[in-house]
Motif scaffolding. Structure first.
Motif, PDB file in Angstrom:
ATOM      1  N   ILE A  37      -2.319 -12.403   6.607  1.00 58.92           N
ATOM      2  CA  ILE A  37      -1.863 -11.094   7.079  1.00 58.92           C
ATOM      3  C   ILE A  37      -2.635 -10.006   6.355  1.00 58.92           C
ATOM      4  N   ASP A  38      -3.124  -9.026   7.111  1.00 61.41           N
ATOM      5  CA  ASP A  38      -3.789  -7.861   6.534  1.00 61.41           C
ATOM      6  C   ASP A  38      -2.851  -6.666   6.593  1.00 61.41           C
ATOM      7  N   LEU A  39      -2.667  -6.023   5.454  1.00 63.24           N
ATOM      8  CA  LEU A  39      -1.787  -4.870   5.350  1.00 63.24           C
ATOM      9  C   LEU A  39      -2.630  -3.638   5.066  1.00 63.24           C
ATOM     10  N   VAL A  40      -2.478  -2.610   5.881  1.00 61.65           N
ATOM     11  CA  VAL A  40      -3.299  -1.414   5.735  1.00 61.65           C
ATOM     12  C   VAL A  40      -2.396  -0.186   5.682  1.00 61.65           C
ATOM     13  N   CYS A  41      -2.881   0.844   5.004  1.00 57.78           N
ATOM     14  CA  CYS A  41      -2.154   2.111   4.987  1.00 57.78           C
ATOM     15  C   CYS A  41      -3.131   3.237   5.291  1.00 57.78           C
ATOM     16  N   HIS A  42      -2.638   4.456   5.348  1.00 54.65           N
ATOM     17  CA  HIS A  42      -3.501   5.554   5.770  1.00 54.65           C
ATOM     18  C   HIS A  42      -4.530   5.914   4.702  1.00 54.65           C
ATOM     19  N   ILE A  43      -5.583   6.571   5.146  1.00 58.48           N
ATOM     20  CA  ILE A  43      -6.656   6.988   4.250  1.00 58.48           C
ATOM     21  C   ILE A  43      -6.115   7.944   3.187  1.00 58.48           C
ATOM     22  N   CYS A  44      -6.799   8.003   2.055  1.00 50.55           N
ATOM     23  CA  CYS A  44      -6.359   8.835   0.929  1.00 50.55           C
ATOM     24  C   CYS A  44      -4.877   8.595   0.658  1.00 50.55           C
ATOM     25  N   PRO A  45      -4.503   7.358   0.361  1.00 57.63           N
ATOM     26  CA  PRO A  45      -3.087   7.004   0.314  1.00 57.63           C
ATOM     27  C   PRO A  45      -2.301   7.752  -0.759  1.00 57.63           C
ATOM     28  N   ASP A  46      -1.078   8.112  -0.398  1.00 59.04           N
ATOM     29  CA  ASP A  46      -0.141   8.698  -1.350  1.00 59.04           C
ATOM     30  C   ASP A  46       0.805   7.613  -1.838  1.00 59.04           C
ATOM     31  N   GLY A  47       1.841   8.001  -2.564  1.00 60.85           N
ATOM     32  CA  GLY A  47       2.746   7.016  -3.138  1.00 60.85           C
ATOM     33  C   GLY A  47       3.512   6.218  -2.115  1.00 60.85           C
ATOM     34  N   ASP A  48       3.875   6.848  -1.000  1.00 66.34           N
ATOM     35  CA  ASP A  48       4.627   6.129   0.027  1.00 66.34           C
ATOM     36  C   ASP A  48       3.734   5.136   0.751  1.00 66.34           C
ATOM     37  N   ALA A  49       2.522   5.547   1.099  1.00 69.89           N
ATOM     38  CA  ALA A  49       1.598   4.662   1.821  1.00 69.89           C
ATOM     39  C   ALA A  49       1.218   3.452   0.973  1.00 69.89           C
ATOM     40  N   LEU A  50       0.712   3.704  -0.230  1.00 66.89           N
ATOM     41  CA  LEU A  50       0.251   2.601  -1.071  1.00 66.89           C
ATOM     42  C   LEU A  50       1.424   1.793  -1.620  1.00 66.89           C
ATOM     43  N   GLY A  51       2.495   2.473  -2.000  1.00 63.57           N
ATOM     44  CA  GLY A  51       3.659   1.760  -2.503  1.00 63.57           C
ATOM     45  C   GLY A  51       4.265   0.842  -1.457  1.00 63.57           C
ATOM     46  N   SER A  52       4.324   1.311  -0.214  1.00 61.78           N
ATOM     47  CA  SER A  52       4.876   0.493   0.871  1.00 61.78           C
ATOM     48  C   SER A  52       4.006  -0.720   1.146  1.00 61.78           C
ATOM     49  N   ALA A  53       2.687  -0.504   1.238  1.00 60.09           N
ATOM     50  CA  ALA A  53       1.776  -1.609   1.532  1.00 60.09           C
ATOM     51  C   ALA A  53       1.785  -2.647   0.416  1.00 60.09           C
ATOM     52  N   LEU A  54       1.793  -2.194  -0.831  1.00 63.26           N
ATOM     53  CA  LEU A  54       1.779  -3.135  -1.942  1.00 63.26           C
ATOM     54  C   LEU A  54       3.096  -3.887  -2.066  1.00 63.26           C
ATOM     55  N   ALA A  55       4.221  -3.210  -1.828  1.00 62.84           N
ATOM     56  CA  ALA A  55       5.512  -3.896  -1.875  1.00 62.84           C
ATOM     57  C   ALA A  55       5.565  -5.000  -0.822  1.00 62.84           C
ATOM     58  N   ALA A  56       5.138  -4.675   0.405  1.00 58.61           N
ATOM     59  CA  ALA A  56       5.136  -5.683   1.467  1.00 58.61           C
ATOM     60  C   ALA A  56       4.157  -6.803   1.136  1.00 58.61           C
ATOM     61  N   GLY A  57       2.986  -6.448   0.579  1.00 58.64           N
ATOM     62  CA  GLY A  57       2.008  -7.466   0.234  1.00 58.64           C
ATOM     63  C   GLY A  57       2.510  -8.419  -0.834  1.00 58.64           C
ATOM     64  N   LEU A  58       3.143  -7.894  -1.866  1.00 56.94           N
ATOM     65  CA  LEU A  58       3.690  -8.740  -2.926  1.00 56.94           C
ATOM     66  C   LEU A  58       4.771  -9.662  -2.385  1.00 56.94           C
TER      67      LEU A  58
END
Length: 388
Positions: A68-89
């Motif tokens: 599975i590839d998880l992507v978030c929006h460009i220039c990620p903020d805390g919600d974008a990167l935090g959400s993607a990393l939580a789901a990835g973990l």
């Protein structure tokens, strides 16, 4: 805190706050309550049956996928990167092969987010397959916000979109879009509940960062009792919210102060704009960033300084990239829907917080912004206060 940028090429400085022990992976209590956003009860934007069907389809796709590839929006903020990393973990814990990425080149992880766990999962956009089996997208209000990963996401066997922006047009194969949610992290919290993944401190750190950043440390109007309940569950795992908050809002470089000084010196107040509700705006040339060694990501919080004057309902900051692109961040006190304003300039967001990008001179961009402000403000005033 743990979580230096991955060796795969994601850039970013090592965190300055060193709280590795606070992020030890320990079991945490978890409520079995429904989604904190209320989407399960009201069905989000598509009715109860439709939204529940979207959840069923998303879970089936995840269950049937080994990679599975998880992507978030460009220039990620805390919600974008935090959400993607939580789901990835969480998905890695379930035995899935996962990659997390975002469509910038080079990828830059802001220093304020360098503590987030799971950054070893991050790969450059080029490392994402041309046609992935399954892509999960987080916090992207439009397909353009996927940047270099847009074409790959749409070439995937399936694209599941997790988002909370009211301006989202509804792209993707499966759309878990809940404008009532204060952050995309709320939807990821619900995803983990449905996957029966218990909270640990790493997951809680990512999710807490998501809701804290997108609610302005729980002071924006979208914050609800359920938001605080979710935050309470994150804190119950033992995370250090004081250290997280210090890194998010109270830690900068000295160079940032010099850039801030220049931006405030250039600030203009135009009381007649926004239908008489007032506009305050400024811009940051790339030369200032280069001179003081500051990244565009580091000045994301500048808008929260500029929005303070009581005389202006709308605040706008234009930040210049090396290639001349201007990134606009704007905020509203409520008289003007800045999501509608930014949509007229090719962007989007929320009523109170939105953004856009433009490849024009500063004066031309501000003039177009004024015109959009006037249109939206006039429509709002004619509709009356109940329409806001």
């Amino acid at each position: 805190m743990a979580g230096e940028p991955a060796e795969s090429g994601a850039a970013g400085a090592v965190s300055t706050i060193g709280v590795e022990t606070a992020l030890a992976v320990l079991p945490g209590p978890r409520s079995a309550s429904p989604s904190a956003s209320g989407a399960e009860a009201d069905g989000g934007s598509g009715g109860p049956g439709r939204f529940e069907e979207e959840w069923r389809r998303a879970l089936e796709l995840i269950a049937d996928s080994d990679e599975i590839d998880l992507v978030c929006h460009i220039c990620p903020d805390g919600d974008a990167l935090g959400s993607a990393l939580a789901a990835g973990l969480a998905l890695r814990g379930l035995g899935k092969r996962v990659r997390v990425s975002f469509g910038d080149d080079p990828q830059v992880i802001p220093e304020s987010l360098s503590f987030l766990p799971g950054q070893e999962l991050i790969v450059p956009a080029a490392a994402v397959p041309a046609a992935p089996a399954l892509v999960l997208a987080f916090d992207a209000a439009s397909e353009e916000r996927l940047g270099l990963l847009r074409e790959k996401a749409f070439a995937a066997g399936a694209l599941v979109v997790f988002d909370h922006h009211a301006s989202n047009p509804g792209f993707g194969t499966v759309r878990l879009i809940d404008p009532a949610a204060p952050a995309t992290a709320v939807l990821v919290d619900e995803l983990l509940r449905r996957l029966r993944v218990p909270l640990d401190q790493s997951l809680a750190t990512c999710l807490y960062t998501g809701i804290a950043t997108d609610t302005g440390s729980f002071k924006y109007r979208a914050t609800t009792p359920a938001t605080h309940e979710m935050a309470g569950r994150m804190l119950a795992t033992g995370i250090r919210q004081d250290l997280i908050s210090r890194q998010l809002w109270d830690t900068t470089s000295f160079g940032y102060l010099k850039v801030l000084a220049g931006a405030l010196e250039r600030a203009a107040f135009e009381p007649e704009e926004a239908g008489g509700h007032g506009l305050v705006w400024t811009w940051v040339p790339y030369q200032d960033l280069a001179l003081f060694g500051v990244t565009v990501e580091e000045i994301e919080g500048l808008i929260d300084v500029l929005r303070k004057p009581a005389e202006a309902d709308v605040a706008l900051v234009l930040k210049q990239d090396p290639d001349g692109t201007l990134r606009g961040s704007c905020r509203s006190r409520g008289a003007v829907d800045v999501a509608a304003v930014c949509a007229r300039l090719g962007g989007g967001g929320h009523v109170y917080a939105a953004g856009f990008s433009a490849r024009e001179a500063v004066d031309a961009v501000v003039e177009r912004f004024r015109a959009a402000l006037a249109e939206v403000a006039a429509a709002a005033d004619s509709a009356g206060p109940g329409a806001r």
